[in-house]
Scaffold this active site. Structure first.
Site, PDB file in Angstrom:
ATOM      1  N   ASN D  22      67.527  16.819   6.021  1.00  0.00           N
ATOM      2  CA  ASN D  22      67.168  15.912   5.709  1.00  0.00           C
ATOM      3  C   ASN D  22      68.654  15.093   5.165  1.00  0.00           C
ATOM      4  O   ASN D  22      69.720  16.375   4.291  1.00  0.00           O
ATOM      5  CB  ASN D  22      66.618  15.312   4.196  1.00  0.00           C
ATOM      6  CG  ASN D  22      66.221  13.977   3.645  1.00  0.00           C
ATOM      7  OD1 ASN D  22      67.537  13.868   3.266  1.00  0.00           O
ATOM      8  ND2 ASN D  22      65.359  13.398   4.112  1.00  0.00           N
ATOM      9  N   SER D  45      63.589  11.677   8.184  1.00  0.00           N
ATOM     10  CA  SER D  45      63.918  11.153   7.253  1.00  0.00           C
ATOM     11  C   SER D  45      62.493  10.786   5.619  1.00  0.00           C
ATOM     12  O   SER D  45      61.930  10.983   6.529  1.00  0.00           O
ATOM     13  CB  SER D  45      63.778   9.890   8.554  1.00  0.00           C
ATOM     14  OG  SER D  45      64.946   8.436   7.624  1.00  0.00           O
ATOM     15  N   GLU D  46      62.718  10.615   5.127  1.00  0.00           N
ATOM     16  CA  GLU D  46      62.289  11.031   4.011  1.00  0.00           C
ATOM     17  C   GLU D  46      60.949   9.301   4.442  1.00  0.00           C
ATOM     18  O   GLU D  46      60.125   9.373   3.560  1.00  0.00           O
ATOM     19  CB  GLU D  46      62.617  10.727   2.990  1.00  0.00           C
ATOM     20  CG  GLU D  46      63.608   9.467   2.131  1.00  0.00           C
ATOM     21  CD  GLU D  46      63.926   9.695   2.806  1.00  0.00           C
ATOM     22  OE1 GLU D  46      65.483  10.312   3.489  1.00  0.00           O
ATOM     23  OE2 GLU D  46      65.888   9.216   1.804  1.00  0.00           O
ATOM     24  N   ASN D  47      61.155   8.382   5.302  1.00  0.00           N
ATOM     25  CA  ASN D  47      60.698   7.589   5.539  1.00  0.00           C
ATOM     26  C   ASN D  47      59.825   7.996   5.909  1.00  0.00           C
ATOM     27  O   ASN D  47      57.829   6.983   6.423  1.00  0.00           O
ATOM     28  CB  ASN D  47      60.616   6.020   5.449  1.00  0.00           C
ATOM     29  CG  ASN D  47      61.439   5.985   6.602  1.00  0.00           C
ATOM     30  OD1 ASN D  47      62.875   6.966   7.168  1.00  0.00           O
ATOM     31  ND2 ASN D  47      61.785   5.062   7.590  1.00  0.00           N
ATOM     32  N   SER D  87      56.248  13.433   3.778  1.00  0.00           N
ATOM     33  CA  SER D  87      57.035  13.614   3.597  1.00  0.00           C
ATOM     34  C   SER D  87      57.693  13.597   2.518  1.00  0.00           C
ATOM     35  O   SER D  87      58.407  14.768   2.560  1.00  0.00           O
ATOM     36  CB  SER D  87      57.755  12.231   4.008  1.00  0.00           C
ATOM     37  OG  SER D  87      59.527  12.377   4.107  1.00  0.00           O
TER      38      SER D  87
END
Lengths: 231, 219, 231, 219
Positions: D22, D45-47, D87
């Site tokens: 990340n 991608s944390e979204n 996520s």
């Protein structure tokens, strides 16, 4: 992409040894990792702790492990279709932790998601609550349950790509996606293994990050427990 | 005395338009056959399906499509499939409106026992503990007495519990009853030809009888 | 199937009134319920409590609510793209609860799933942990967070059917699926509304059980915050 | 002194084959450009995306495909999309191996502050608190000193914390350092032309110098 392909079930389970804790996907006989089960039967590993919603039937699925006395402990929610299981349980040969089905599903999800404990209303006032913390939230009682992980998770998917992305089919999905997240090593067997880039990223059920090994299984029997039809 | 089909038929009258419903194994599964077609409802199967249809034609049998009783089924248009965690998120979160399930015993406070006979039978609770702890409305379908004639409607349950103070209504082969919030089985209807006296004699828990008790009718 | 169709955004939000608590899907400006936002702006409801990962930008998304002073309290994880927000916050006009993004996502999921509380390591040792229960599991510290629900959840999907089943597209999925589960009333606006039976049951992201109202939105602007390209 | 690109380039050398990574906003995002092509890694991608690709061509820009910095991106073959709960399940569950992020301050015990300046700046923590509480390996990319010359490597952080005892390594414009489990910044490498003395003078926390400190080289 990081590629996860192994040759076959034998290679996939090669390092599963006596005393291992395994999660095994499936609901009844639907969506069970048939090839991994066969490979483990051949290895005759012993003293397994198995997390699985059911225990198979006498002559298929996890039932075959029980015939060979490979199992030390089962963590399940319903084991009613297996006479040998009930016999070993009532005679004390087999250790069993019965867990409400939703709690089992959530404990596995929590384990994979780094959540060590959560509260659920299931089992309040029953023997499931014995020894567990009870707490009131908004006027209702809940008990605390803990996350669950395993040394290996064995899951079965419909399609998978070499990066470990999985798509399940129908109700054969069941416990497989959560278990995939909760194995220190997750082994996926799939009916069809496709090259990276063949699956729609928007339709993936289990992202490849959770899968360490993947292979295309063979000769799926997909035995039906209750064949009910309309004329 | 009601047949299993009649118990299912009677329970089907409790179903309301717009409900999401979970049907347990056995008599509850039969309820699906009697839900009036003008009511839009959706049946949930806790192994991961919303929109259970009838049993499939022989040619359409799919081992990857079963209900919680492990029976082969079909899907209706508009169905959705999901994993077991999502399934019980629905149940626990109160999104499933009505649960219909079987029982070995029900107490006059609405406690239910249906998963274990110590030393004899250990099948496990499956999803029943989650369902009874979560659903807003719970209806039990069962025989009024056990095979050896013992009442299954008790002051308190003798078997290990599945859940406490959760059952709202009970439909047996003899009667329809609801649980009084203060405790007791309120008798609502009699099966055809069954007297209040007979129900009284076969109900071990407190039976509450208010006024005339109508007899059920079936077409 | 139970049909959920309403005519348009105005009808969908008609009963949202002053003081309501709303969840609103989206990450940045991606996947936000543009039509519902426009309808609420027209209604000028006030004293809203809004749960949303971000607060829009000054002239789009939730930023427009802030311009009109419709918001009493925001529950968010990151609000860095909105100057008016920062101004109202620093001046004390706006109440804000900042929640770590993963905790926010999980609190919403828990709320929808009937889990009143869970433990997470995020925020241990920081001001986020103030006043919260800290507990050790397996040698690591965790803090207890609670489930979150709302009066209304406003979500935006790509495709939906009249039974409320939703499919999202790309990273516009983000918080939408969890929020759909956590609204007492969930309103889904979709780019394309299709008849029941048009969507693959195996590819549904949000099952229709969670959705009470659905309509096809119009004129999606889908504004981009950072247009980054390769020559 | 390293440029931002050089900081990113140096951090890229920490990346190992088979890692899920990340990357935070700013310098960390640049790291992607310098990961050697013979290493198979996947960027998260944390979204809600695994498999971030390069920025798209103008014609391929899709508002429904952004990274956590709200930048338009592309997807690589084998990508997977998921919701925010999934996520962070990945992140919290330790499935993401490496987190690279920026910081305002790091303490000699590995505490990090990067989300708030009381009374001045409140942007929120975004996903940073989850990331630093969860990842097995955390590398911080930042300038050694603030714009007004204050050291950002401190005995203890003065700003509100993002996480405690979590940072493993720091790459600044002056040096590469790692956190000693007993406390202290262990100096590993100097930027080209930067002396140990200068690093010492610009590090407010305890600096640990063992033997000769090599100078970084860039092709």
């Amino acid at each position: 992409m990081i590629l996860k392909t192994v040759k076959n079930a034998e290679e996939a389970v090669a390092d599963i040894s006596n005393g291992a804790m395994l999660m095994m996907g499936g609901f009844g006989l639907s969506g069970i990792p048939e090839n991994c089960i066969a490979a483990l039967l051949k290895k005759e590993v012993r003293d397994l702790t198995i997390v699985s919603n059911n225990a198979g039937v006498d002559d298929f699925g996890i039932g075959l492990f029980l015939q060979k006395r490979m199992v030390k402990k089962m963590i399940s929610s319903y084991v009613g279709e297996n006479d040998e299981f009930e016999r070993q349980l009532l005679s004390g040969e087999l250790e069993v932790e019965l867990v409400p089905q939703g709690t089992l599903a959530e404990r596995i999800r929590a384990g994979g998601a780094g959540i060590p404990a959560f509260f659920t209303p299931a089992g309040v006032g029953t023997e499931v609550a014995e020894g567990k913390e009870i707490r009131e939230f908004n006027g209702k009682l809940y008990l605390m349950e803990t996350g669950l992980t395993a040394d290996f998770a064995l899951v079965k998917a419909w399609k998978g790509d070499t990066a470990g992305n999985l798509i399940f089919k129908g109700t054969a999905r069941n416990f497989n996606p959560m278990m995939a997240t909760a194995g220190k090593i997750t082994i996926a067997e799939v009916e069809e293994l496709v090259p990276v880039g063949s699956l729609d990223p928007n339709a993936i059920h289990t992202p490849g990050i959770y899968v360490q090994r993947i292979f295309q299984g063979e000769k799926y029997e997909k035995r039906i427990e209750q064949r009910t039809v309309t004329a | 005395m009601l047949t299993k089909e009649q118990i299912a038929k009677r329970i089907a009258r409790e179903v309301e338009h717009g409900q999401y419903i979970n049907l347990g194994i056995g008599i509850p599964t039969l309820v699906a056959n009697y839900i009036p077609s003008h009511l839009d409802v959706v049946l949930q199967s806790e192994n991961g399906l919303l929109g259970i249809g009838p049993f499939p034609k022989e040619a359409d049998v799919d081992p990857d499509l079963i209900n919680a009783g492990k029976q082969t089924i079909s899907m209706l248009p508009g169905s959705a499939i999901f994993d077991s965690a999502q399934s019980f998120a629905m149940i626990r979160g109160g999104h499933v409106h009505l649960t219909i399930l079987g029982a070995m015993e029900v107490s006059e406070h609405g406690d239910i026992a249906n998963w274990k006979i110590p030393g004899k039978m250990v099948k496990g609770m499956g999803g029943a503990m989650d369902l009874v702890a979560s659903a807003k409305h719970i209806i039990v379908a069962m025989q009024h007495c056990s095979k050896d004639g013992q009442s299954k409607l008790l002051p308190t349950c003798s078997l290990p519990l599945t859940g406490i103070r959760c059952v709202k209504k009970i439909v047996t082969d003899l009667a329809v009853l609801e649980i009084d919030p203060a405790g007791g089985f309120v008798l609502l209807e009699r099966a055809p030809g069954i007297t209040v006296e007979e129900i009284k004699s076969k109900t071990a828990g407190k039976l509450i009888i208010k006024g005339e008790i109508p007899e059920m009718t079936f077409d």
